[in-house]
Write a protein that holds these residues in place. Structure first.
Motif, short mmCIF file in Angstrom:
data_model
loop_
_atom_site.label_atom_id
_atom_site.label_comp_id
_atom_site.label_asym_id
_atom_site.label_seq_id
_atom_site.Cartn_x
_atom_site.Cartn_y
_atom_site.Cartn_z
N LYS A 33 6.31 21.23 12.93
CA LYS A 33 5.80 20.89 11.61
C LYS A 33 5.07 19.54 11.73
N LEU A 34 3.83 19.56 11.35
CA LEU A 34 3.07 18.31 11.36
C LEU A 34 2.97 17.80 9.93
N ASN A 35 3.13 16.51 9.77
CA ASN A 35 3.08 15.91 8.43
C ASN A 35 1.64 15.43 8.20
N VAL A 36 0.95 16.11 7.29
CA VAL A 36 -0.50 15.91 7.18
C VAL A 36 -0.94 15.75 5.72
N TYR A 37 -2.17 15.23 5.59
CA TYR A 37 -2.89 15.28 4.32
C TYR A 37 -4.03 16.28 4.49
N SER A 38 -4.22 17.09 3.45
CA SER A 38 -5.40 17.95 3.41
C SER A 38 -5.82 18.05 1.95
N GLY A 39 -7.06 18.39 1.72
CA GLY A 39 -7.55 18.41 0.34
C GLY A 39 -7.59 16.99 -0.22
N ASP A 40 -7.07 16.82 -1.46
CA ASP A 40 -7.13 15.51 -2.12
C ASP A 40 -5.81 14.76 -1.95
N PHE A 41 -5.92 13.48 -1.76
CA PHE A 41 -4.73 12.63 -1.77
C PHE A 41 -5.13 11.24 -2.27
N ALA A 42 -4.14 10.52 -2.77
CA ALA A 42 -4.41 9.20 -3.37
C ALA A 42 -3.54 8.14 -2.72
N VAL A 43 -4.11 6.98 -2.53
CA VAL A 43 -3.38 5.83 -1.99
C VAL A 43 -3.39 4.74 -3.07
N ARG A 44 -2.23 4.15 -3.35
CA ARG A 44 -2.14 3.08 -4.36
C ARG A 44 -2.04 1.73 -3.68
N VAL A 58 0.88 -1.18 0.00
CA VAL A 58 0.00 0.00 0.00
C VAL A 58 0.92 1.22 0.00
N ASP A 59 0.83 2.01 -1.06
CA ASP A 59 1.70 3.18 -1.18
C ASP A 59 0.94 4.45 -0.79
N TYR A 60 1.36 5.03 0.30
CA TYR A 60 0.75 6.28 0.76
C TYR A 60 1.52 7.46 0.20
N PRO A 61 0.86 8.54 -0.09
CA PRO A 61 1.60 9.72 -0.55
C PRO A 61 2.37 10.36 0.61
N ALA A 62 3.38 11.11 0.26
CA ALA A 62 4.08 11.87 1.31
C ALA A 62 3.14 12.96 1.80
N GLY A 63 3.13 13.19 3.08
CA GLY A 63 2.32 14.28 3.61
C GLY A 63 3.02 15.62 3.40
N ARG A 64 2.32 16.66 3.74
CA ARG A 64 2.93 18.01 3.68
C ARG A 64 3.30 18.43 5.09
N ASN A 65 4.48 18.99 5.24
CA ASN A 65 4.90 19.50 6.55
C ASN A 65 4.33 20.90 6.75
#
Lengths: 221, 169
Positions: free
Chosen positions: B94-105, B77-84
């Motif tokens: 700095k928190l490493n987060v997802y916001s808006g759209d993201f995709a998992v493969r 399962v490939d997760y995208p890198a979050g944004r700091n």
């Protein structure tokens, strides 16, 4: 729901009010005064429903912005529900143990970053107002276990009792949809304020002062 | 009618964070060979969730858990890198987060013995959301996607370049 609204709903759901009871032979045609009245009733119901929907969306919007509208729990003036929770040192602690003191009851979790910001303020307030009767009590709503909570509290320099929360206690305090959630409780065990989400230190200090000034044992009473 | 009348309350109670998954469609995969499925998620505006690798051990990572049918193996399962990002409640962190759209493969691998056809893979995305002044308890988003398992194409006959076109193998 008002009586008139209830009546309108009954009519719209096909229940015929007594004054409209007629035989099939004498039933009015689908036009004329009766039809106009039915149309008016439908319009009123539609407008009422639309108003309630719009009102609900307003509440949602307001709740998102303030973080203080949609959550529940004991309201100001109500007695704070008592509980029995384990402290980090293994003792069972009841809220009633603190009767006679003003209590800042803070629900938090190790995964809650905004909660971390408040903790040093609580440490300072406990030092400053403890001699006047303030007791800060933290309740960790964590699944991560006692050791993790203890390490976190130690790292944060917490100088007040930290208890291990339970879902049943959370439910009594409104379900705790948001963290941090704090209840400011006066010396008689009554809620003075309930606050959902992060607030400024000065706001928190104001609520602490308010809790200290209420109740039968308050300074000056 | 009553459902309509109560809807303001329901709306008011539903004001919290949410993560939605876009319909995944049907992904064709060859029997006996690995295939990739992309799952697209959207975090409600105003909220963020921790990435799969948050910057603190105390934070709850976003994790996809899948329960595939027998004979369909789930691989990486490939997760995208979050944004700091920094937030008002933690300006020095700095928190490493997802916001808006993201995709998992997700890599799926139908075994070579599986009967060709459509298969439903169920699972859930566990996430923990915050906004700029509060955090919300961890939630699980139920999800599913479909894969269409096909027979691998028959191997094409190869012909020797010097072989006569009139001779058929």
């Amino acid at each position: 729901m008002s009586d008139s609204m209830h009546e309108q709903l009954k009519q719209s759901e096909g229940q015929v009010p007594p004054e409209d009871t007629q035989s099939a032979e004498t039933a009015p045609p689908a036009y004329g005064p009766h039809a106009r009245r039915n149309a008016a009733v439908i319009i009123i119901v539609v407008v009422a429903v639309a108003a309630m929907l719009i009102g609900g969306q307003y509440l949602v919007h307001r709740g998102e912005r303030s973080g203080a509208v949609t959550a529940g729990g004991p309201k100001p003036g109500a007695t704070a529900p008592d509980f029995a929770l384990q402290s980090l040192n293994g003792n069972t602690v009841h809220l009633a143990d603190f009767r006679g003191k003003a209590v800042l009851l803070n629900f938090w979790a190790t995964w809650c970053e905004p909660c971390k910001l408040e903790m040093p303020w609580f440490v300072e307030l406990e030092k400053q107002y403890g001699p006047q009767g303030l007791q800060v009590v933290g309740v960790a709503m964590d699944d991560s276990g006692k050791d993790t909570v203890a390490k976190f509290a130690k790292d944060m320099g917490v100088n007040y009792p930290v208890l291990l929360g339970k879902e049943s206690v959370g439910d009594e305090y409104g379900g705790l949809e948001y963290l941090p959630t704090s209840f400011y409780i006066d010396r008689d065990g009554k809620v003075v304020a309930r606050v959902f989400g992060l607030r400024s230190r000065s706001d928190i200090e104001d609520w602490v002062k308010e809790a200290l000034s209420h109740g039968s044992n308050a300074a000056g009473n | 009618m009553l459902a309509l009348l109560f809807s303001p309350l329901a709306l008011a109670q539903g004001a919290g964070p949410s993560v939605e998954m876009a319909p995944a469609g049907i992904t064709p995969v060859m029997r006996g060979k690995p295939g990739s499925v992309e799952l697209d998620f959207r975090v409600k505006q105003g909220f963020h969730i921790n990435s799969n690798h948050p910057n603190s051990p105390y934070l709850i990572p976003t994790i996809l858990k899948l329960d595939p049918p027998t004979d369909i193996a789930v691989g990486a399962v490939d997760y995208p890198a979050g944004r700091n990002l920094s937030f008002a409640f933690a300006p020095d962190e700095k928190l490493n987060v997802y916001s808006g759209d993201f995709a998992v493969r997700v890599t799926v691998h139908p075994l070579h013995t599986v009967i060709p056809g459509k298969y439903n893979v169920r699972g859930q995305l566990r996430y923990q959301a915050c906004d700029d002044r509060a955090c919300y308890p961890p939630r699980n988003l139920p999800l599913h996607f479909e894969v269409q398992v096909k027979k691998a194409a028959a191997r094409a006959h190869t012909r020797h370049s010097r072989q006569s076109p009139h001779i058929h193998n």
